[in-house]
Design a protein around this motif. Sequence first.
Motif, mmCIF file in Angstrom:
data_model
loop_
_atom_site.group_PDB
_atom_site.id
_atom_site.type_symbol
_atom_site.label_atom_id
_atom_site.label_comp_id
_atom_site.label_asym_id
_atom_site.label_seq_id
_atom_site.Cartn_x
_atom_site.Cartn_y
_atom_site.Cartn_z
ATOM 1 N N LEU A 22 22.154 -50.211 7.383
ATOM 2 C CA LEU A 22 20.759 -49.745 7.412
ATOM 3 C C LEU A 22 20.177 -49.878 8.826
ATOM 4 O O LEU A 22 19.537 -48.951 9.324
ATOM 5 N N LYS A 23 20.433 -51.020 9.477
ATOM 6 C CA LYS A 23 19.943 -51.206 10.855
ATOM 7 C C LYS A 23 20.539 -50.143 11.771
ATOM 8 O O LYS A 23 19.848 -49.547 12.597
ATOM 9 N N ALA A 56 28.604 -48.459 -2.806
ATOM 10 C CA ALA A 56 27.180 -48.803 -2.619
ATOM 11 C C ALA A 56 26.762 -48.512 -1.178
ATOM 12 O O ALA A 56 25.689 -47.944 -0.930
ATOM 13 N N ARG A 57 27.627 -48.884 -0.235
ATOM 14 C CA ARG A 57 27.325 -48.648 1.190
ATOM 15 C C ARG A 57 27.160 -47.140 1.451
ATOM 16 O O ARG A 57 26.274 -46.719 2.178
ATOM 17 N N ALA A 58 28.030 -46.335 0.819
ATOM 18 C CA ALA A 58 27.953 -44.878 0.997
ATOM 19 C C ALA A 58 26.645 -44.305 0.450
ATOM 20 O O ALA A 58 26.189 -43.251 0.893
ATOM 21 N N ASN A 64 21.878 -44.332 2.335
ATOM 22 C CA ASN A 64 20.929 -43.361 2.890
ATOM 23 C C ASN A 64 20.759 -42.134 2.000
ATOM 24 O O ASN A 64 20.357 -41.073 2.473
ATOM 25 N N ASP A 65 21.055 -42.318 0.706
ATOM 26 C CA ASP A 65 20.892 -41.259 -0.292
ATOM 27 C C ASP A 65 21.525 -39.948 0.191
ATOM 28 O O ASP A 65 20.845 -38.937 0.379
ATOM 29 N N PRO A 66 22.850 -39.958 0.399
ATOM 30 C CA PRO A 66 23.514 -38.823 1.032
ATOM 31 C C PRO A 66 23.521 -37.572 0.171
ATOM 32 O O PRO A 66 23.505 -37.645 -1.052
ATOM 33 N N ARG A 107 26.269 -37.752 9.887
ATOM 34 C CA ARG A 107 26.880 -38.821 9.086
ATOM 35 C C ARG A 107 25.855 -39.568 8.244
ATOM 36 O O ARG A 107 26.209 -40.164 7.233
ATOM 37 N N ARG A 108 24.588 -39.521 8.655
ATOM 38 C CA ARG A 108 23.544 -40.136 7.815
ATOM 39 C C ARG A 108 23.359 -39.358 6.516
ATOM 40 O O ARG A 108 22.884 -39.911 5.522
ATOM 41 N N LYS A 109 23.683 -38.065 6.529
ATOM 42 C CA LYS A 109 23.517 -37.240 5.324
ATOM 43 C C LYS A 109 24.789 -37.215 4.478
ATOM 44 O O LYS A 109 24.846 -36.575 3.445
#
Length: 228
Positions: free
Chosen positions: A106-107, A152-154, A157-159, A80-82
């Motif tokens: 981010l945390k 923006a939230r999506a 982590n530069d998905p 999910r981070r990607k």
Amino acid sequence: MQNVLYLKDASIYQGDNLVLSDINIEINKGEFVYLIGKTGTGKSSFMKTLYADLPLTKGEGSIVDFNLRTLKEKEIPFLRRKLGVVFQDFKLLTDRTINDNLMFVLKATGWKNKKEMSTRVEEVLNKVDMKTKGFKFPHELSGGEQQRVAIARALLNDPELILADEPTGNLDPQTSIEVMEVLQEINKNGNTILMATHDYALLLKYPSKTLKCDENQVFEVVQRKTTL
């Protein structure tokens, strides 16, 4: 071309119910792809399988280098981070400001350095033209502004792939176009996007590769050029 999503002879189940069968699709890096279909044809189940809310139990599937068939519970957060996921109902935390909403993500995804976190929040808000609204709470923003924040939230982590599930579903036509312009701009910058929608006006205005869910199948639709 490098593919970010690949399904071969895949079937998707919701419990014991077969929702979609024999799916064979590829989405390559940098593409903008629509997923269309009537309510109840399996768009949401398809999306849920991609971000591992539903397991893939039949066929082959890989997404951003994760194997969906052999995916373990402990790997899901890393998958999910990607991915960046944008929902129809925004899913913003109502008890904190926009900046704090983004800081929270981010945390939760392992960022530690406060300065780097602040910089990243500013960068993604800037990308969606919301840089000056970070101090506001979600209820102080319009629906369109809340969806910009969700985009923006999506992006935090530069998905490698953004999954947008009916991102304009709760918005009026003009605001839908504004949100689409943001998604188009992000796509031009290299982000791959798969967007589920039932808003056919957007497909006409921004034609792109289109997958359709219908009669337990997912297939690519060839869009005809219309001449006036």
